[in-house]
Design a protein around this motif. Structure first.
Motif, PDB file in Angstrom:
ATOM      1  N   HIS A 147      53.546 -27.244  37.512  1.00 56.44           N
ATOM      2  CA  HIS A 147      53.799 -25.879  37.055  1.00 56.44           C
ATOM      3  C   HIS A 147      54.956 -25.243  37.814  1.00 56.44           C
ATOM      4  O   HIS A 147      55.528 -24.257  37.345  1.00 56.44           O
ATOM      5  CB  HIS A 147      52.543 -25.002  37.202  1.00 56.44           C
ATOM      6  CG  HIS A 147      51.521 -25.272  36.154  1.00 56.44           C
ATOM      7  ND1 HIS A 147      51.708 -24.960  34.835  1.00 56.44           N
ATOM      8  CD2 HIS A 147      50.294 -25.846  36.232  1.00 56.44           C
ATOM      9  CE1 HIS A 147      50.637 -25.307  34.139  1.00 56.44           C
ATOM     10  NE2 HIS A 147      49.765 -25.862  34.971  1.00 56.44           N
ATOM     11  N   GLY A 148      55.301 -25.795  38.962  1.00 50.39           N
ATOM     12  CA  GLY A 148      56.411 -25.265  39.748  1.00 50.39           C
ATOM     13  C   GLY A 148      57.761 -25.533  39.112  1.00 50.39           C
ATOM     14  O   GLY A 148      58.759 -24.953  39.504  1.00 50.39           O
ATOM     15  N   GLY A 149      57.822 -26.400  38.145  1.00 47.57           N
ATOM     16  CA  GLY A 149      59.078 -26.679  37.461  1.00 47.57           C
ATOM     17  C   GLY A 149      59.349 -28.165  37.380  1.00 47.57           C
ATOM     18  O   GLY A 149      58.607 -28.989  37.925  1.00 47.57           O
ATOM     19  N   PRO A 150      60.414 -28.510  36.697  1.00 45.35           N
ATOM     20  CA  PRO A 150      60.729 -29.931  36.518  1.00 45.35           C
ATOM     21  C   PRO A 150      61.250 -30.609  37.783  1.00 45.35           C
ATOM     22  O   PRO A 150      61.351 -31.821  37.823  1.00 45.35           O
ATOM     23  CB  PRO A 150      61.804 -29.913  35.428  1.00 45.35           C
ATOM     24  CG  PRO A 150      62.444 -28.581  35.545  1.00 45.35           C
ATOM     25  CD  PRO A 150      61.354 -27.646  35.994  1.00 45.35           C
ATOM     26  N   VAL A 151      61.561 -29.830  38.813  1.00 44.88           N
ATOM     27  CA  VAL A 151      62.094 -30.419  40.040  1.00 44.88           C
ATOM     28  C   VAL A 151      61.074 -31.362  40.672  1.00 44.88           C
ATOM     29  O   VAL A 151      61.430 -32.441  41.150  1.00 44.88           O
ATOM     30  CB  VAL A 151      62.509 -29.306  41.031  1.00 44.88           C
ATOM     31  CG1 VAL A 151      62.905 -29.897  42.365  1.00 44.88           C
ATOM     32  CG2 VAL A 151      63.634 -28.486  40.460  1.00 44.88           C
ATOM     33  N   ALA A 152      59.799 -30.983  40.638  1.00 40.20           N
ATOM     34  CA  ALA A 152      58.762 -31.834  41.221  1.00 40.20           C
ATOM     35  C   ALA A 152      58.648 -33.142  40.450  1.00 40.20           C
ATOM     36  O   ALA A 152      58.505 -34.211  41.048  1.00 40.20           O
ATOM     37  CB  ALA A 152      57.423 -31.104  41.225  1.00 40.20           C
ATOM     38  N   LEU A 153      58.733 -33.062  39.133  1.00 41.00           N
ATOM     39  CA  LEU A 153      58.652 -34.270  38.321  1.00 41.00           C
ATOM     40  C   LEU A 153      59.881 -35.159  38.543  1.00 41.00           C
ATOM     41  O   LEU A 153      59.758 -36.377  38.684  1.00 41.00           O
ATOM     42  CB  LEU A 153      58.528 -33.899  36.842  1.00 41.00           C
ATOM     43  CG  LEU A 153      58.261 -35.039  35.868  1.00 41.00           C
ATOM     44  CD1 LEU A 153      56.983 -35.764  36.234  1.00 41.00           C
ATOM     45  CD2 LEU A 153      58.196 -34.515  34.454  1.00 41.00           C
ATOM     46  N   ILE A 154      61.049 -34.556  38.618  1.00 38.95           N
ATOM     47  CA  ILE A 154      62.276 -35.320  38.866  1.00 38.95           C
ATOM     48  C   ILE A 154      62.225 -35.971  40.252  1.00 38.95           C
ATOM     49  O   ILE A 154      62.605 -37.129  40.424  1.00 38.95           O
ATOM     50  CB  ILE A 154      63.511 -34.414  38.723  1.00 38.95           C
ATOM     51  CG1 ILE A 154      63.686 -34.004  37.261  1.00 38.95           C
ATOM     52  CG2 ILE A 154      64.767 -35.102  39.238  1.00 38.95           C
ATOM     53  CD1 ILE A 154      64.709 -32.913  37.044  1.00 38.95           C
ATOM     54  N   ALA A 155      61.740 -35.233  41.247  1.00 41.38           N
ATOM     55  CA  ALA A 155      61.631 -35.787  42.598  1.00 41.38           C
ATOM     56  C   ALA A 155      60.640 -36.947  42.636  1.00 41.38           C
ATOM     57  O   ALA A 155      60.879 -37.957  43.311  1.00 41.38           O
ATOM     58  CB  ALA A 155      61.219 -34.699  43.579  1.00 41.38           C
ATOM     59  N   ALA A 156      59.531 -36.823  41.913  1.00 35.75           N
ATOM     60  CA  ALA A 156      58.533 -37.893  41.889  1.00 35.75           C
ATOM     61  C   ALA A 156      59.098 -39.142  41.237  1.00 35.75           C
ATOM     62  O   ALA A 156      58.973 -40.252  41.777  1.00 35.75           O
ATOM     63  CB  ALA A 156      57.284 -37.430  41.148  1.00 35.75           C
TER      64      ALA A 156
ATOM     65  N   GLY B  44      62.257 -39.911  40.843  1.00 29.03           N
ATOM     66  CA  GLY B  44      63.346 -40.400  41.675  1.00 29.03           C
ATOM     67  C   GLY B  44      62.862 -41.166  42.888  1.00 29.03           C
ATOM     68  O   GLY B  44      63.420 -42.216  43.239  1.00 29.03           O
ATOM     69  N   SER B  45      61.809 -40.672  43.538  1.00 26.69           N
ATOM     70  CA  SER B  45      61.300 -41.366  44.723  1.00 26.69           C
ATOM     71  C   SER B  45      60.663 -42.700  44.355  1.00 26.69           C
ATOM     72  O   SER B  45      60.808 -43.686  45.085  1.00 26.69           O
ATOM     73  CB  SER B  45      60.311 -40.487  45.484  1.00 26.69           C
ATOM     74  OG  SER B  45      59.169 -40.226  44.694  1.00 26.69           O
ATOM     75  N   VAL B  46      59.982 -42.767  43.213  1.00 29.28           N
ATOM     76  CA  VAL B  46      59.397 -44.034  42.768  1.00 29.28           C
ATOM     77  C   VAL B  46      60.501 -45.044  42.455  1.00 29.28           C
ATOM     78  O   VAL B  46      60.431 -46.219  42.855  1.00 29.28           O
ATOM     79  CB  VAL B  46      58.475 -43.827  41.544  1.00 29.28           C
ATOM     80  CG1 VAL B  46      58.101 -45.151  40.901  1.00 29.28           C
ATOM     81  CG2 VAL B  46      57.227 -43.070  41.937  1.00 29.28           C
ATOM     82  N   LEU B  47      61.539 -44.586  41.757  1.00 24.39           N
ATOM     83  CA  LEU B  47      62.655 -45.486  41.441  1.00 24.39           C
ATOM     84  C   LEU B  47      63.374 -45.945  42.710  1.00 24.39           C
ATOM     85  O   LEU B  47      63.731 -47.114  42.842  1.00 24.39           O
ATOM     86  CB  LEU B  47      63.630 -44.801  40.495  1.00 24.39           C
ATOM     87  CG  LEU B  47      63.142 -44.583  39.064  1.00 24.39           C
ATOM     88  CD1 LEU B  47      64.161 -43.775  38.258  1.00 24.39           C
ATOM     89  CD2 LEU B  47      62.851 -45.902  38.384  1.00 24.39           C
ATOM     90  N   LEU B  48      63.593 -45.021  43.649  1.00 24.33           N
ATOM     91  CA  LEU B  48      64.262 -45.375  44.897  1.00 24.33           C
ATOM     92  C   LEU B  48      63.449 -46.385  45.700  1.00 24.33           C
ATOM     93  O   LEU B  48      63.988 -47.360  46.230  1.00 24.33           O
ATOM     94  CB  LEU B  48      64.534 -44.128  45.736  1.00 24.33           C
ATOM     95  CG  LEU B  48      65.244 -44.352  47.059  1.00 24.33           C
ATOM     96  CD1 LEU B  48      66.659 -44.873  46.811  1.00 24.33           C
ATOM     97  CD2 LEU B  48      65.304 -43.060  47.846  1.00 24.33           C
ATOM     98  N   CYS B  49      62.133 -46.177  45.773  1.00 24.16           N
ATOM     99  CA  CYS B  49      61.273 -47.122  46.499  1.00 24.16           C
ATOM    100  C   CYS B  49      61.275 -48.486  45.818  1.00 24.16           C
ATOM    101  O   CYS B  49      61.341 -49.519  46.492  1.00 24.16           O
ATOM    102  CB  CYS B  49      59.851 -46.585  46.594  1.00 24.16           C
ATOM    103  SG  CYS B  49      59.666 -45.236  47.749  1.00 24.16           S
ATOM    104  N   GLY B  50      61.211 -48.501  44.494  1.00 29.81           N
ATOM    105  CA  GLY B  50      61.234 -49.764  43.765  1.00 29.81           C
ATOM    106  C   GLY B  50      62.529 -50.519  43.987  1.00 29.81           C
ATOM    107  O   GLY B  50      62.525 -51.732  44.206  1.00 29.81           O
ATOM    108  N   CYS B  51      63.652 -49.801  43.940  1.00 27.99           N
ATOM    109  CA  CYS B  51      64.953 -50.439  44.171  1.00 27.99           C
ATOM    110  C   CYS B  51      65.075 -50.937  45.606  1.00 27.99           C
ATOM    111  O   CYS B  51      65.631 -52.017  45.851  1.00 27.99           O
ATOM    112  CB  CYS B  51      66.079 -49.461  43.851  1.00 27.99           C
ATOM    113  SG  CYS B  51      66.228 -49.093  42.092  1.00 27.99           S
ATOM    114  N   THR B  52      64.542 -50.184  46.558  1.00 23.01           N
ATOM    115  CA  THR B  52      64.596 -50.594  47.954  1.00 23.01           C
ATOM    116  C   THR B  52      63.772 -51.857  48.185  1.00 23.01           C
ATOM    117  O   THR B  52      64.217 -52.789  48.866  1.00 23.01           O
ATOM    118  CB  THR B  52      64.092 -49.469  48.870  1.00 23.01           C
ATOM    119  OG1 THR B  52      64.867 -48.293  48.627  1.00 23.01           O
ATOM    120  CG2 THR B  52      64.186 -49.856  50.333  1.00 23.01           C
ATOM    121  N   ILE B  53      62.598 -51.913  47.599  1.00 16.70           N
ATOM    122  CA  ILE B  53      61.750 -53.095  47.740  1.00 16.70           C
ATOM    123  C   ILE B  53      62.411 -54.302  47.094  1.00 16.70           C
ATOM    124  O   ILE B  53      62.422 -55.404  47.654  1.00 16.70           O
ATOM    125  CB  ILE B  53      60.353 -52.834  47.143  1.00 16.70           C
ATOM    126  CG1 ILE B  53      59.600 -51.822  48.013  1.00 16.70           C
ATOM    127  CG2 ILE B  53      59.551 -54.126  47.017  1.00 16.70           C
ATOM    128  CD1 ILE B  53      58.343 -51.295  47.392  1.00 16.70           C
TER     129      ILE B  53
END
Length: 138
Positions: A89-98, A100-109
């Protein structure tokens, strides 16, 4: 020594929480954004760096591995306490951050697993001391 594992985990956790809070402030979200994930990535990077540069004894490596394994249940417990509905409910920033962090972790692994070429496992001997009597024999 296991205490080195605790110290490294504590430093990575504190750095991850601070960076996550700073990201939250920069993105305008009133919560920690990805601090626990950042801490896990920092722990992986610190362990790899220390291992490659000879700064990790066998005892220290055992301690880091032990506390790194315990860190995953802590992450699950911390994630269970967060209110996902309020974050969305705080906005799309939380969804984008979530995402993005999943994609970044996947790419790092994926990058870590592709860049590390370990020694192949030795072949196991077929005879391991177990004898099987032939059919109809004694």
């Amino acid at each position: 020594m296991i205490i080195y594992g605790v110290a490294l985990l504590a430093v990575c956790t504190l750095a991850g929480v601070i960076i996550g809070d700073l990201l939250g402030v920069l993105l305008g979200v009133k919560s920690n954004v990805g601090g626990v994930g950042i801490a896990m990535i920092l722990l992986i990077c610190a362990r790899l760096y220390m291992h490659r540069h000879g700064g990790m004894s066998k005892e220290c490596e055992f301690g880091v591995g032990f506390w790194g394994a315990l860190y995953i249940p802590v992450v699950v417990a911390m994630a269970a306490q967060q209110n996902v509905v309020t974050a969305l409910h705080g906005g799309p920033v939380a969804l984008i951050a979530a995402i993005g962090s999943v994609l970044l972790c996947g790419c790092t692994i994926a990058l870590i697993s592709r860049s590390h070429k370990g020694d192949p496992l030795p072949d196991e001997p077929l005879d391991q001391g177990v004898s099987i009597a032939p059919a109809g024999g004694r």
